[in-house]
Design an enzyme around this catalytic site. Structure first.
Site, short mmCIF file in Angstrom:
data_model
loop_
_atom_site.label_atom_id
_atom_site.label_comp_id
_atom_site.label_asym_id
_atom_site.label_seq_id
_atom_site.Cartn_x
_atom_site.Cartn_y
_atom_site.Cartn_z
CB ILE A 10 -18.44 10.11 2.63
CG1 ILE A 10 -18.85 11.69 2.07
CG2 ILE A 10 -19.67 9.14 3.02
CD1 ILE A 10 -19.66 11.39 0.97
CB THR A 21 -5.05 14.32 -0.55
OG1 THR A 21 -6.26 14.27 -0.24
CG2 THR A 21 -4.84 13.06 -1.43
CB THR A 53 -7.15 9.86 -7.42
OG1 THR A 53 -5.92 10.05 -6.78
CG2 THR A 53 -8.26 9.11 -6.25
CB THR A 77 -21.31 11.36 -7.30
OG1 THR A 77 -22.05 12.76 -7.44
CG2 THR A 77 -20.20 11.23 -8.82
CG ASP A 78 -26.23 13.21 -7.39
OD1 ASP A 78 -25.11 13.95 -7.07
OD2 ASP A 78 -27.28 13.99 -6.73
CE1 TYR A 92 -15.76 13.47 -7.66
CE2 TYR A 92 -17.86 14.57 -8.13
CZ TYR A 92 -17.28 13.57 -7.59
OH TYR A 92 -17.84 12.97 -6.45
CB SER A 93 -19.57 14.32 -12.96
OG SER A 93 -19.56 15.42 -13.93
N GLY A 133 -19.76 25.43 -16.36
CA GLY A 133 -20.33 24.32 -16.78
C GLY A 133 -21.34 23.82 -15.75
CG HIS A 134 -22.86 25.86 -11.26
ND1 HIS A 134 -23.01 26.96 -10.47
CD2 HIS A 134 -23.07 24.65 -10.40
CE1 HIS A 134 -23.24 26.45 -9.23
NE2 HIS A 134 -23.38 25.22 -9.48
P1 NAD Z 1 -12.95 13.67 0.54
O1 NAD Z 1 -12.48 14.55 -0.68
O2 NAD Z 1 -13.47 14.41 1.64
O3 NAD Z 1 -12.00 12.48 0.70
C1 NAD Z 1 -11.39 11.81 0.01
C2 NAD Z 1 -10.53 10.76 0.75
O4 NAD Z 1 -9.82 10.19 -0.42
C3 NAD Z 1 -9.36 11.64 1.49
O5 NAD Z 1 -9.18 10.89 2.68
C4 NAD Z 1 -8.37 11.48 0.61
O6 NAD Z 1 -6.90 11.51 1.47
C5 NAD Z 1 -8.44 10.15 -0.12
N1 NAD Z 1 -7.65 10.13 -1.26
C6 NAD Z 1 -7.55 10.95 -2.34
N2 NAD Z 1 -6.88 10.47 -3.27
C7 NAD Z 1 -6.36 9.17 -2.81
C8 NAD Z 1 -5.49 8.11 -3.55
N3 NAD Z 1 -5.11 8.15 -4.70
N4 NAD Z 1 -5.42 7.09 -2.72
C9 NAD Z 1 -5.66 6.87 -1.48
N5 NAD Z 1 -6.71 7.69 -0.79
C10 NAD Z 1 -6.88 9.02 -1.61
O7 NAD Z 1 -14.32 13.08 -0.17
P2 NAD Z 1 -15.69 12.59 0.34
O8 NAD Z 1 -16.70 13.88 0.05
O9 NAD Z 1 -15.57 12.17 1.55
O10 NAD Z 1 -16.35 11.67 -0.84
C11 NAD Z 1 -16.20 10.15 -0.88
C12 NAD Z 1 -16.49 9.41 -1.83
O11 NAD Z 1 -18.07 9.80 -2.24
C13 NAD Z 1 -15.77 9.85 -3.29
O12 NAD Z 1 -15.58 8.82 -4.01
C14 NAD Z 1 -16.72 10.87 -3.75
O13 NAD Z 1 -17.01 10.82 -5.31
C15 NAD Z 1 -18.30 10.12 -3.31
N6 NAD Z 1 -19.43 11.16 -3.01
C16 NAD Z 1 -19.34 12.24 -2.23
C17 NAD Z 1 -20.30 12.93 -2.04
C18 NAD Z 1 -20.38 14.31 -1.43
O14 NAD Z 1 -21.43 15.02 -1.31
N7 NAD Z 1 -19.11 14.82 -0.59
C19 NAD Z 1 -21.66 12.78 -2.68
C20 NAD Z 1 -21.85 11.48 -3.57
C21 NAD Z 1 -20.52 10.60 -3.73
O1 DAU Z 2 -24.02 15.63 -5.70
C1 DAU Z 2 -22.81 14.93 -5.13
C2 DAU Z 2 -21.47 15.80 -5.26
O2 DAU Z 2 -21.87 16.80 -4.29
C3 DAU Z 2 -20.61 15.04 -4.82
O3 DAU Z 2 -20.28 13.78 -5.86
C4 DAU Z 2 -19.25 16.08 -4.66
O4 DAU Z 2 -17.98 15.14 -4.31
C5 DAU Z 2 -19.43 16.96 -3.71
O5 DAU Z 2 -18.36 17.77 -3.70
C6 DAU Z 2 -20.72 17.78 -4.11
O6 DAU Z 2 -20.62 18.50 -5.31
P1 DAU Z 2 -21.15 20.07 -5.45
O7 DAU Z 2 -20.37 20.70 -6.47
O8 DAU Z 2 -22.71 19.71 -5.61
O9 DAU Z 2 -20.75 20.32 -3.99
P2 DAU Z 2 -20.20 22.01 -3.67
O10 DAU Z 2 -20.38 22.16 -1.98
O11 DAU Z 2 -18.95 22.25 -4.02
O12 DAU Z 2 -21.25 22.95 -4.21
C7 DAU Z 2 -22.82 22.98 -3.71
C8 DAU Z 2 -23.44 23.98 -4.76
O13 DAU Z 2 -23.02 25.07 -4.12
C9 DAU Z 2 -23.03 23.77 -5.95
O14 DAU Z 2 -24.04 24.49 -6.81
C10 DAU Z 2 -21.95 24.95 -6.18
C11 DAU Z 2 -22.48 25.89 -4.92
N1 DAU Z 2 -21.34 26.62 -4.39
C12 DAU Z 2 -20.41 25.94 -3.90
C13 DAU Z 2 -19.20 26.71 -3.33
C14 DAU Z 2 -18.10 25.78 -2.71
C15 DAU Z 2 -21.48 28.11 -4.27
O15 DAU Z 2 -22.38 28.72 -4.61
N2 DAU Z 2 -20.44 28.58 -3.64
C16 DAU Z 2 -19.39 28.14 -3.17
O16 DAU Z 2 -18.36 28.76 -2.39
#
Ligand code: NAD
Ligand code: DAU
Length: 372
Positions: free
Chosen positions: A13, A37, A101, A134-135, A160-161, A307-308
């Site tokens: 993101i 990372t 982190t 995050t939500d 994580y959450s 804990g899904h």
């Molecule tokens: P990501 O895992 O793709 O990227 C995380 C980035 O942070 C990476 O570039 C990593 O190298 C960097 N990083 C990790 N530890 C670090 C540290 N100690 N110092 C500096 N950099 C570090 O994550 P993402 O999916 O892009 O999520 C970004 C943010 O948005 C997160 O805070 C996550 O909680 C939040 N978020 C993600 C989602 C989603 O659906 N992916 C939804 C809502 C909120």
């Molecule tokens: O809701 C926001 C969150 O969404 C962010 O805060 C997190 O950083 C982000 O990773 C994401 O979390 P989820 O756990 O929802 O995302 P993920 O893509 O890992 O999984 C989405 C759903 O799919 C979840 O219900 C678990 C399921 N899943 C996931 C994987 C990787 C499967 O069924 N099979 C899989 O292999």
């Protein structure tokens, strides 16, 4: 004109946000601080790497003196904090990095921001610490529960959450106690380009292309509210411009899908792509199920995540009302764009999975900030 420090800007993101920002505000300075990372890749920043106002610093948010130096030397007025450990499954098998982190790292940034902005007075009246959350901090919903609003009590269920919830509380406390000008956004599941292929949507796309099983946790009926990643960037932009200091804003897609339905949809779209474009069979010779129009045969039910959380959904009324925020991408167009991006970028997804992009992409960078 603003000077931004974007933590985690080499992740999914963060990188999309940096692309969005430099396209819309090319006069602003953007400094990315990223530890690179497994989830962070400079390749994700290649589209902006040569922009004269773009800077990259390879470093850790837990390094408070480094953050202080960046804030001072680049006269940063806006810090947008994405850096995190973000994958729920990894937090179950190894929670320590999440505590380090997401909690200690966020606190390190808050301490640095307080010192430079408030104690030393640089940009004292005009600064912003925006925390991207995050939500998932709200826990899980039943099928008929109302969606998460900004007043829903926190009830995080995974390491994580819980670590994200702790970081939200620290941000809130630094505003309340010290007057740091903070905002928080709590967003639903993002999807789009540069999404690391451990998360559901990119995992399914790339596994179909390799004829690997598509793992569905439990019964696959868990629900997520999906948002195209550029719409998240647009939402953060609005929070920065119009959000009230000290407030939280939920950002969502109004787009709830059960996991199994998303996976079946991706299979269908992939079958269609292979039928429409015969050159894909040459490009992806291993994708035999998709070539036969039967990608869904790869679906495999596996043991559920511990804990899904069953369902997430965002009540978008506050961001709609106060910020006039609306997602612009429909799921139909967003998922097709995402699929096309992965079909066109095999080099990216195969390289990020084995980490081999880092050395090559390092040669593309004009302005690398050295560590303090
Ligand atoms: P990501 O895992 O793709 O990227 C995380 C980035 O942070 C990476 O570039 C990593 O190298 C960097 N990083 C990790 N530890 C670090 C540290 N100690 N110092 C500096 N950099 C570090 O994550 P993402 O999916 O892009 O999520 C970004 C943010 O948005 C997160 O805070 C996550 O909680 C939040 N978020 C993600 C989602 C989603 O659906 N992916 C939804 C809502 C909120
Ligand atoms: O809701 C926001 C969150 O969404 C962010 O805060 C997190 O950083 C982000 O990773 C994401 O979390 P989820 O756990 O929802 O995302 P993920 O893509 O890992 O999984 C989405 C759903 O799919 C979840 O219900 C678990 C399921 N899943 C996931 C994987 C990787 C499967 O069924 N099979 C899989 O292999």
């Amino acid at each position: 004109m603003s000077n931004l420090l974007v933590t985690g800007g080499a992740g999914f993101i963060g990188a999309n946000f940096v692309h969005y920002w430099m396209e819309n505000y090319p006069q602003d300075k953007v400094v990315v601080l990223d530890a690179l990372t497994y989830a962070g890749n400079k390749a994700n920043l290649e589209p902006v790497a040569k922009h004269p106002n773009f800077y990259f610093c390879h470093g850790n948010i837990c390094d408070t003196p480094l953050v202080e130096t960046l804030l001072k030397e680049h006269r940063i007025d806006t810090l947008v904090h994405f850096a995190a450990e973000s994958h729920v499954d990894r937090s179950i098998t190894g929670p320590d990095a999440f505590i380090e982190t997401n909690i200690i790292g966020t606190h390190s940034l808050l301490k640095a921001a307080k010192k430079i902005w408030l104690d030393e007075g640089l940009n004292k009246e005009n600064h912003r610490f925006h925390h991207v959350s995050t939500d998932e901090v709200y826990g899980t919903l039943g099928p008929n529960d109302p969606a998460f609003s900004e007043t829903t009590p926190y009830a995080p269920n995974s390491p994580y959450s819980a670590s994200k919830a702790a970081s939200d509380h620290l941000v809130r406390a630094y505003h309340h106690t010290y007057g740091l000008q903070t905002t928080i956004s709590n967003c639903s599941n993002n999807y789009g380009p540069y999404h690391f292929p451990e998360k559901l949507i990119p995992l399914v796309i790339t596994n179909i292309l390799q004829d690997k099983p598509l793992p569905i946790y439990g019964d696959g009926k868990q629900i997520r509210d999906w948002l195209y990643v550029e719409d998240h960037a647009r939402g953060i932009d609005l929070v920065l411009k119009k959000g009230r200091v000290g407030e939280c804003y939920n950002i969502g897609g109004i787009n709830e899908w059960a996991n199994i339905d998303i996976v079946k949809l991706i299979c269908e779209l992939m079958n269609e792509e292979f039928a429409r474009n015969p050159s894909l069979a040459e490009k992806y010779p291993n994708a035999t199920k998709a070539q036969q129009g039967q990608a869904e045969e790869l679906i495999t039910f596996v043991t559920d995540r511990a804990g899904h959380d069953r369902r997430y959904a965002i009540d978008p009324r506050k961001s709609n009302g106060e910020l006039s925020y609306q997602p612009q991408e429909s799921f139909e167009t967003g998922i097709r764009k995402t699929l096309s991006w992965y079909l066109d970028n095999e080099i990216w997804w195969s390289a990020v999975m084995d980490g081999s992009y880092q050395d090559w992409i390092a040669t593309q960078y004009a302005q690398e900030v050295t560590k303090a």
